[in-house]
Design an enzyme around this catalytic site. Structure first.
Site, mmCIF file in Angstrom:
data_model
loop_
_atom_site.group_PDB
_atom_site.id
_atom_site.type_symbol
_atom_site.label_atom_id
_atom_site.label_comp_id
_atom_site.label_asym_id
_atom_site.label_seq_id
_atom_site.Cartn_x
_atom_site.Cartn_y
_atom_site.Cartn_z
ATOM 1 N N GLU A 36 0.811 -1.210 0.000
ATOM 2 C CA GLU A 36 0.000 0.000 0.000
ATOM 3 C C GLU A 36 0.851 1.270 0.000
ATOM 4 O O GLU A 36 0.576 2.207 -0.734
ATOM 5 C CB GLU A 36 -0.933 -0.009 1.223
ATOM 6 C CG GLU A 36 -1.863 1.187 1.338
ATOM 7 C CD GLU A 36 -2.903 1.255 0.215
ATOM 8 O OE1 GLU A 36 -3.046 0.266 -0.531
ATOM 9 O OE2 GLU A 36 -3.551 2.310 0.079
ATOM 10 N N ASP A 37 1.894 1.288 0.803
ATOM 11 C CA ASP A 37 2.611 2.556 1.030
ATOM 12 C C ASP A 37 4.003 2.642 0.412
ATOM 13 O O ASP A 37 4.656 3.685 0.511
ATOM 14 C CB ASP A 37 2.746 2.818 2.538
ATOM 15 C CG ASP A 37 1.400 3.092 3.174
ATOM 16 O OD1 ASP A 37 0.480 3.486 2.443
ATOM 17 O OD2 ASP A 37 1.266 2.893 4.396
#
Ligand code: MN
Length: 746
Positions: free
Chosen positions: A80-81
């Site tokens: 996700e990051d």
């Protein structure tokens, strides 16, 4: 050593303490990978980002989940990051870990908005359906738990939003999975942000009351421990205050004051086996006064989510009521960690008695189906597939729609409203234009593009859509809106199906008499109706053509037989000796039938014998299709069946019928006879005697004397067939004085 590494070392110590055979190198590699990828990212608290995944892994370790879960927890925000990918994680840490991380990422990307209860339930289901693997849910729960613990660094708006989501989605899921400990913490943390005033009120009141009861928990605990030690019970006793949210709920939703809440304090006595539970219960009731109606045996009858314990509420010497929960260590693990406890306590599963309520049914089934596999296999195959036949998607407003698995934008559009479906010109899924065939996936955001000038659904949609709802609504539209078009397409479809069975449309429509027979076979009054029905999908063209073919074959056979018979008769007339080439055949191919009657064109329809003429086998008969009572059978010579008296509008309802091969039944056919005779003494008796010699069953006999010296006798009897009836009539005619015996209604 930097902070990240310090915290990691601490985590590793804890992991090894819980499981000395853990693969520390692999876990460390995951930490280093995540640490490199998150790099200089900071959390809102100002700490390095990596502190968060370490904390999540720590909670996972407390739940004693498997090592893949710990590794996945460390990596859970990488996709996700950071620029990390599923493939890379799969290569470095295995497909299992990569799938877990990807699963968590999907749940992270899911957007929630607060909705009514029904919507929330769909949302929770979608959440679980999306996860596929229950470990994904557990990691996500731990992720949320740590985020809630550190929520003070977020903006006011974010705090409220996350707290609401936690209360509505995460805490109920934790509850459903039986994970009380996490559920309580999530609830208390959420409440603090959702109703800070209420939260602090309860906290304040609790502080006040507990300061009044200073030392109560400690004293009582010692007291109980001493008594149980005297009894020789090996146990552990814990005392605690109930969690704030449960007290808050009782105070606000049940409007109770703190003094009315009996179970502010709760003690847990954890023992080694079930008999000790009941033994301890006896001691507790001996020491304190039990409160009536508060004892609950959740060991005998576990709660739906598998929870087991004995509960009782008692009042101590100082008048303070408190609850005591008594359970074994196994039960305690299940109570605190729910489904997660089964990783550790799997071997004890066979002895667990889990509940059957629907909420927990799927977990129970899941666990039971895994009973015979080894624990590693168990973890690998623990799939959340309860909702495999459903897919949950969002409307652009954030409403959740549940559709059958494989559903397409068409199903979605009709699930919202038929008007949306009928004016649909396109669809977007997650912002991208897609084709109508695209299967929807859990969590997709679906948007339907409509236009006032849309031409309406296409017939192909009925093949593409998965839900009956959509199919019916499309069919409905065609039926209503497109009669002309239905007739045209229906005709074309019918014609092409006829070709398949070797018929042409003109061979059917050429002869109007034939056409009527054929239409009656498919129960339509006119060709257009048949075409329209095929056109909108109410009748399949294949079926209609098949019926036509059958009927044509049958009529052809009858025609041949009649021709043969005529030829035979001609030959007989000419004095030749002939033999029929086929077995004797009536107008309708004799068959068997439960009613004893074959109705042309209608299989196994309901049949009743008319009261006016009471036909029996052997009588030439004709049928009339009544409204709602099947076909009523009349003798052909019945006045009511006289073709000259039939109403023209009912002509189509008169059908050909014939007696079935098996028409002669044991119970006989009811029929009526009318006897006219010169009145004399003993006439009725003679009639009765005559009937008993021919052994027919008489249902009714009534005689009426006329003033002019004659008498009429009405008889109701049951006969096997016309032949038997003729015998009866003959016998009755021989009775002295009788001058006429006739069948009623004839
Ligand atoms: Mn996270």
């Amino acid at each position: 050593m930097d902070l990240a590494h310090e915290r990691y070392e601490e985590l590793e110590r804890k992991i090894l303490a819980a499981n000395s055979s853990a693969d520390a190198a692999r876990i460390r590699a995951a930490f280093e990978y995540a640490n490199d990828h998150h790099g200089p990212q900071l959390r809102k608290s100002g700490e390095p980002y990596i502190i968060h995944p370490i904390a999540v892994a720590e909670i996972i370790n407390e739940l004693e989940l498997d090592q893949d879960s710990i590794v996945a927890a460390l990596l859970h925000d990488c996709i996700e990051d950071t620029d990390s990918t599923h493939d890379e994680i799969a290569r470095l840490f295995g497909a299992q870990v990569a799938d877990l991380v990807e699963g968590v990422t999907k749940l992270t990307r899911m957007q929630y908005t607060s909705r009514e209860d029904e919507q929330m339930e769909n949302l929770r289901k979608m959440f679980m359906a999306m996860a596929k693997d229950v470990r994904v849910i557990l990691i996500k729960l731990c992720d949320r738990l740590h985020n809630m613990r550190t929520l003070q660094y977020q903006s006011d708006h974010k705090q409220k939003e996350k707290a609401l989501e936690t209360m509505e989605v995460y805490a109920p899921i934790a509850h459903r999975l039986g994970m009380q400990k996490i559920k309580w913490e999530l609830e208390d943390l959420s409440l603090e942000y959702l109703d800070p005033v209420g939260f602090h009120d309860v906290q304040q009141e609790l502080d006040n009351i507990t300061s009044l009861h200073a030392g109560f928990l400690d004293n009582m605990q010692t007291h109980i421990e001493e008594r149980l030690a005297e009894e020789g019970v090996r146990c552990k006793v814990y005392g605690r205050l109930k969690h704030i949210y449960s007290i808050y709920r009782k105070m606000y939703s049940q409007s109770k004051t703190l003094n009315e809440i009996f179970d502010l304090y709760a003690f847990r006595v954890i023992v080694e086996d079930i008999p000790s539970c009941y033994n301890v219960l006896g001691c507790i009731h001996d020491m304190f006064k039990p409160v009536l109606g508060r004892f609950k045996d959740y060991i005998g009858t576990p709660k739906p989510n598998g929870y087991q314990s004995l509960h009782t509420t008692v009042v101590g010497r100082d008048g303070i009521p408190f609850e005591v929960q008594i359970r074994t260590w196994d039960m305690h693990q299940t109570a605190e960690y729910g489904v997660a406890a089964h990783w550790k306590y799997k071997q004890g599963l066979a002895n667990q008695r889990l509940g059957t309520e629907r909420d927990f049914e799927w977990v129970r089934k899941l666990l039971e189906s895994q009973q015979d596999t080894d624990p590693d296999e168990f973890v690998r195959t623990l799939r959340v597939d309860l909702f495999a036949d459903e897919v949950f998607v969002f409307t652009p407003n954030g409403d959740v729609k549940s559709l059958p698995a494989g559903a397409t934008p068409i199903d979605f559009a009709y699930a919202i409203h038929s008007a949306i479906g009928n004016s649909m010109t396109g669809a977007r899924v997650n912002g991208r234009i897609v084709t109508f065939e695209t299967p929807l996936k859990n969590g997709d955001i679906v948007e339907i593009i409509t236009s006032k000038s849309a031409k309406g659904p296409s017939r192909d949609w009925m093949k593409i859509c998965k839900s009956n709802e959509a199919r019916n609504k499309i069919r409905q539209w065609f039926k209503k809106e497109r009669r002309e078009e239905n007739i045209a397409t229906g005709r074309a479809m019918f014609e092409s199906e006829l070709k398949h069975v070797g018929l042409t449309l003109s061979s059917i429509t050429a002869n109007s008499e034939l056409l009527d027979i054929l239409l009656r076979r498919v129960r339509f009054g006119a060709l257009d109706e048949l075409y329209a029905a095929i056109g909108y999908g109410g009748l399949s063209a294949q079926k209609a053509a098949g019926r036509m073919k059958e009927e044509m074959t049958r009529l052809g056979r009858l025609e041949r037989q009649r021709a043969e018979q005529e030829a035979m008769q001609a030959s007989v007339a000419a004095g030749e000796t002939v033999y029929p080439s086929t077995p004797k055949d009536s107008i309708l191919t004799p068959r068997r039938s439960n009613s004893g009657i074959i109705v042309e064109g209608l299989d196994n329809c309901m049949v009743k014998f008319s009261k006016c003429c009471t036909p029996v086998p052997g009588d030439p008969v004709v049928g009339f299709i009544t409204k709602g009572y099947g076909v009523s059978i009349h003798r052909q010579d019945c006045p009511n069946a006289d073709p000259a008296r039939r109403k023209p509008e009912e002509e189509g309802r008169w059908v050909k019928v014939a007696w079935a091969d098996n028409a002669v039944g044991e119970s006989g056919y009811r029929t009526s006879i009318e006897i006219s005779a010169k009145d004399r003494d003993g006439l009725a008796l003679d009639v009765a005697m005559a009937l008993s010699t021919v052994k027919v069953k008489v249902n009714n006999l009534s005689a009426r004397s006329q003033p002019d010296g004659y008498a009429t006798i009405y008889l109701e009897l049951a006969v096997r067939d016309q032949k038997e009836l003729a015998g009866v009539i003959n016998k009755l005619s021989q009775i002295p004085g009788v001058f006429l015996v006739k069948r009623a209604g004839g």
